[in-house]
Design an enzyme around this catalytic site. Sequence first.
Site, PDB file in Angstrom:
ATOM      1  N   ALA A 134      30.506 -46.937 -29.931  1.00  0.00           N
ATOM      2  CA  ALA A 134      31.241 -48.086 -29.598  1.00  0.00           C
ATOM      3  C   ALA A 134      30.387 -49.203 -29.252  1.00  0.00           C
ATOM      4  CB  ALA A 134      32.562 -48.087 -28.884  1.00  0.00           C
ATOM      5  N   ASN A 200      31.632 -41.712 -23.287  1.00  0.00           N
ATOM      6  CA  ASN A 200      30.462 -41.271 -23.990  1.00  0.00           C
ATOM      7  C   ASN A 200      29.349 -42.669 -24.168  1.00  0.00           C
ATOM      8  OD1 ASN A 200      31.118 -38.819 -24.662  1.00  0.00           O
ATOM      9  ND2 ASN A 200      32.561 -39.530 -26.371  1.00  0.00           N
ATOM     10  N   HIS A 230      33.172 -53.577 -23.640  1.00  0.00           N
ATOM     11  CA  HIS A 230      31.605 -53.066 -23.085  1.00  0.00           C
ATOM     12  C   HIS A 230      30.781 -53.992 -22.916  1.00  0.00           C
ATOM     13  CE1 HIS A 230      33.086 -48.843 -23.819  1.00  0.00           C
ATOM     14  NE2 HIS A 230      33.393 -49.229 -24.885  1.00  0.00           N
TER      15      HIS A 230
END
Length: 277
Positions: A134, A200, A230
Site C-alpha cells: 500500500a 505490513n 499513509h
Amino acid sequence: MTLNLNQHGAAAPAPLRVALIGLGAIGRVIAQELLAREADGVTLVGALCQHADEGASLNIPVVTALAPLLALKPDLVVEAAGHGAVKAYGAAVLRSGVDLLLVSVGVLSDAALHAELTEAATSAGRQLMLPSGALAGLDYLQAARLAGLSRVCLRSRKPPLAWRGTPAEGLLDLAAITVPTVFFCGSAREAARDYPKNANVAATLALCTLGMDDTRVELIADPCIQGNVHEVEAVGDAGEMRLQLNNTASPDNPKTSMVTPYSVLRSILSRRATVSV
C-alpha cells in the site's frame, strides 16, 4: 520438440509458473487476476489452503500441504495467508529452489525468522521478494538510502473500527472516538510485531530505509476518514520527501488497502515483462 517463437523468430520464455499460499481477501484477487492474464506469460498452477474446497470457484488445483504444492513445479510461490504461513512454509519454499514473494512483510520483524529466510534464500540461490503493497515512492527511498538517510517516519491512519482485533482495543474505546487519536508511537519492529494485520507497510518501509529499529511509526485511529491513509516523511542527503497516500480500503477486509493485491500482481508480471520499471 516444439518451440514457442516470438515475432523476431527467437524462442519465447516459458510462462512463469506461480503458486499461491492462501485464497483470502488478497489471495483470491491475485488468483482471479492471474487467471485472466495468462496471455501475459504467467500461469497460476495451484494454491495451498487449509481446506481443499476453498478454490472450487477458481477451477485450479488446491492442496492442503506444501509438498503437493511444490510438486506442481512453480517458479514462484506467493504467500498471502499471514504470519503463520510464512513461519510454516517460507524457508522450505526457498530451500526447495523456488522464489518466494511475501505479502505478510511484517513477519520480518522477527529477527530470527528474517535471518532464517535470508539464509535459506542465499543457500538455494533464490530470491525473497517483497511487494510495495500500500506504499509508493520506495524506489526513491532506496536510492536516497544509498545517498544517506537520517530520518524516516510513517503515520498510518485508519478508521477506528479498522483497528478492531488489535491491541488498540485495550487502549481506546474505538466506537466512541470523535477526533483523530494517536495510540502507538514506536519503531517499525514494534508496530509490525504488535499490529501484524495492519502494519505490513511499516515493515516494508523500514526494510527499504533505516531498518526495523530506526524507522519510526505512528498509528492513528481517525474517524474523519473512510479509507487507509499513509503518510511518509524522509530526510537525507538527497533531499526530503513528504508523501501522502489515501488508499481505498479492501471491500473484504478494511484492515488492508484495495491496492495491495495489485501491487503483488505488478511484482509477478514484472518477472516476464520485456520492459520493467
